[in-house]
Design a protein around this motif. Structure first.
Motif, mmCIF file in Angstrom:
data_model
loop_
_atom_site.group_PDB
_atom_site.id
_atom_site.type_symbol
_atom_site.label_atom_id
_atom_site.label_comp_id
_atom_site.label_asym_id
_atom_site.label_seq_id
_atom_site.Cartn_x
_atom_site.Cartn_y
_atom_site.Cartn_z
ATOM 1 N N LYS A 287 0.841 -1.220 0.000
ATOM 2 C CA LYS A 287 0.000 0.000 0.000
ATOM 3 C C LYS A 287 0.869 1.261 0.000
ATOM 4 C CE LYS A 287 -2.060 -1.307 3.843
ATOM 5 N NZ LYS A 287 -1.684 -2.722 3.947
ATOM 6 N N THR A 288 1.812 1.321 0.952
ATOM 7 C CA THR A 288 2.619 2.536 1.072
ATOM 8 C C THR A 288 3.537 2.699 -0.132
ATOM 9 O OG1 THR A 288 2.489 2.337 3.463
ATOM 10 C CG2 THR A 288 4.253 3.725 2.588
ATOM 11 N N THR A 289 4.131 1.613 -0.581
ATOM 12 C CA THR A 289 5.006 1.666 -1.756
ATOM 13 C C THR A 289 4.216 2.211 -2.953
ATOM 14 O OG1 THR A 289 6.197 -0.229 -0.871
ATOM 15 C CG2 THR A 289 6.531 0.243 -3.214
ATOM 16 N N MET B 138 -2.463 8.223 6.132
ATOM 17 C CA MET B 138 -3.569 7.919 7.068
ATOM 18 C C MET B 138 -3.174 6.788 8.005
ATOM 19 S SD MET B 138 -6.548 9.477 6.993
ATOM 20 C CE MET B 138 -8.073 9.378 7.909
ATOM 21 N N ASP B 139 -1.883 6.519 8.134
ATOM 22 C CA ASP B 139 -1.410 5.381 8.921
ATOM 23 C C ASP B 139 -0.478 5.868 10.032
ATOM 24 O OD1 ASP B 139 -0.337 3.044 9.913
ATOM 25 O OD2 ASP B 139 0.214 2.227 7.963
ATOM 26 N N PRO B 140 -0.796 5.559 11.309
ATOM 27 C CA PRO B 140 0.080 5.997 12.412
ATOM 28 C C PRO B 140 1.520 5.489 12.280
ATOM 29 C CG PRO B 140 -1.945 5.007 13.259
ATOM 30 C CD PRO B 140 -1.962 4.797 11.779
ATOM 31 N N GLN B 141 1.755 4.453 11.473
ATOM 32 C CA GLN B 141 3.137 3.999 11.263
ATOM 33 C C GLN B 141 3.986 5.079 10.596
ATOM 34 O OE1 GLN B 141 3.551 -0.498 10.167
ATOM 35 N NE2 GLN B 141 1.753 0.181 9.069
ATOM 36 N N GLY B 142 3.324 6.013 9.887
ATOM 37 C CA GLY B 142 4.036 7.121 9.246
ATOM 38 C C GLY B 142 5.005 6.687 8.157
ATOM 39 N N ASN B 143 4.762 5.525 7.560
ATOM 40 C CA ASN B 143 5.709 5.038 6.531
ATOM 41 C C ASN B 143 5.676 5.885 5.260
ATOM 42 O OD1 ASN B 143 6.373 2.978 8.253
ATOM 43 N ND2 ASN B 143 5.164 1.418 7.215
ATOM 44 N N ALA B 144 4.494 6.351 4.885
ATOM 45 C CA ALA B 144 4.415 7.176 3.667
ATOM 46 C C ALA B 144 5.114 8.515 3.907
ATOM 47 C CB ALA B 144 2.958 7.387 3.262
ATOM 48 N N ILE C 159 -4.530 8.577 -0.787
ATOM 49 C CA ILE C 159 -4.570 8.325 0.669
ATOM 50 C C ILE C 159 -3.996 6.935 0.970
ATOM 51 C CG2 ILE C 159 -5.983 8.313 2.750
ATOM 52 C CD1 ILE C 159 -8.145 9.869 1.232
ATOM 53 N N ASP C 160 -2.916 6.932 1.743
ATOM 54 C CA ASP C 160 -2.301 5.661 2.155
ATOM 55 C C ASP C 160 -2.996 5.173 3.429
ATOM 56 O OD1 ASP C 160 -0.547 3.506 2.320
ATOM 57 O OD2 ASP C 160 0.896 4.616 3.544
ATOM 58 N N CYS C 161 -3.735 4.069 3.327
ATOM 59 C CA CYS C 161 -4.527 3.572 4.461
ATOM 60 C C CYS C 161 -3.712 2.632 5.347
ATOM 61 C CB CYS C 161 -5.756 2.824 3.938
ATOM 62 S SG CYS C 161 -6.952 3.902 3.143
#
Ligand code: ATP
Ligand code: MG
Length: 266
Positions: free
Chosen positions: A28-30, A51-57, A136-138
């Motif tokens: 997803k993020t990639t 939109m992800d708390p991991q903050g990867n995007a 939007i990155d979910c």
């Protein structure tokens, strides 16, 4: 596919795509970061929302999630936050609404809101957000953050690895999308199922890919993202694949995806 996009105050139509699959690690993020970069390279004005708390995007776009003064969490929770103060420019030509761990708390607080499914939609409508595309990155779950993303989207792109359990996960996701259509967003479309990390030498991947085509037909995007080591390396440099290794197969595939998305958005 005709998309009924949100018209902002300035009359500009933003095409909003959620990149969504509740399964973790499917690309997803990639896809979000590289699609945003590839669309920018095609002279499209793009906003990427993490939109992800991991903050990867956020990190993958070259913005340090640990250094943020404000993030998406502030925007979701505080009525008078100015979106333009939070949006930052990534090195890759697109704008970013960044996220970090603060979004986990925001997710819990959102549940207390009366209009909890529509908070992001109202922010986008209220602010003068003028982009050709919003991506939007979910997060890897069907939680309230994902529901907010789907509620504001014109279409959802579903990255899928060609693995044994892929079809099972897709059925659950498609049921959720149907529920969203019946409740908060009747205009939501399936933008397409995107095969990711594809290895043509793997027989199972070939079989699952054919099964996806026969089961979902036109909903499967033509572009296939290959397994490519440069795609895995680029985020550690805070770069998209296009600036990290422009000639790689990964880069070519995301440029092709951008072309396909532009075409289906018309
Ligand atoms: P999460 O569910 O945790 O948010 P995700 O669905 O966003 O994960 P990614 O973070 O994009 O998935 O990808 C998972 C891992 O696979 C990452 O290490 C990423 O670099 C790698 N990866 C993604 N796509 C490819 C590809 N086409 N080829 C090689 N590696 C890839
Ligand atoms: Mg991710």
């Amino acid at each position: 596919m005709r998309l009924l996009s949100i018209k902002n105050k300035g009359g500009v139509l933003s095409k909003i795509f959620s990149i969504c699959n509740q399964k973790g690690g499917v690309g997803k993020t990639t896809t979000s970061v590289n699609l945003a970069a590839a669309l920018s390279l095609n002279n499209k004005k793009v906003l990427l929302i993490d939109m992800d708390p991991q903050g990867n995007a956020t990190m993958g776009s070259g913005v340090n999630k640990y250094d943020l003064e404000y993030s998406l969490a502030d925007l979701l929770l505080e009525d008078n936050q100015n979106v333009k103060e939070i949006i930052c420019s990534a090195n890759e030509g697109f704008d970013l609404l960044p996220a970090n761990q603060a979004l986990t708390l925001a997710e819990v607080k959102l549940l207390e809101f009366k209009n909890r499914e529509l908070v992001l939609k109202e922010i986008i409508k209220r602010n003068n957000i003028e982009y050709d595309f919003v991506i939007i990155d979910c997060p890897p779950s069907l939680n309230i953050l994902t529901v907010n993303a789907l509620a504001v989207s014109d279409a959802v792109i579903i990255p899928t690895q060609c693995e044994y359990y892929a079809l099972e996960g897709l059925t659950a996701l498609l049921e959720t999308i149907d529920k969203i259509k019946m409740s908060v967003n009747q205009n939501l479309k399936i933008g397409g199922i995107l095969r990711t990390m594809y290895d043509p030498r793997n027989n199972l991947a070939q079989d699952v890919s054919s099964e996806l085509e026969s089961h979902f037909g036109k909903e499967v995007l033509n572009t296939v993202i290959p397994r490519n080591v440069s795609l895995a390396e680029a985020p550690s440099h805070g770069s998209s694949i296009i600036s990290y290794d422009r000639g790689s197969k990964g880069s070519m595939s995301y440029l092709a995806l951008a072309g396909e998305i532009v075409k289906i958005s018309k």
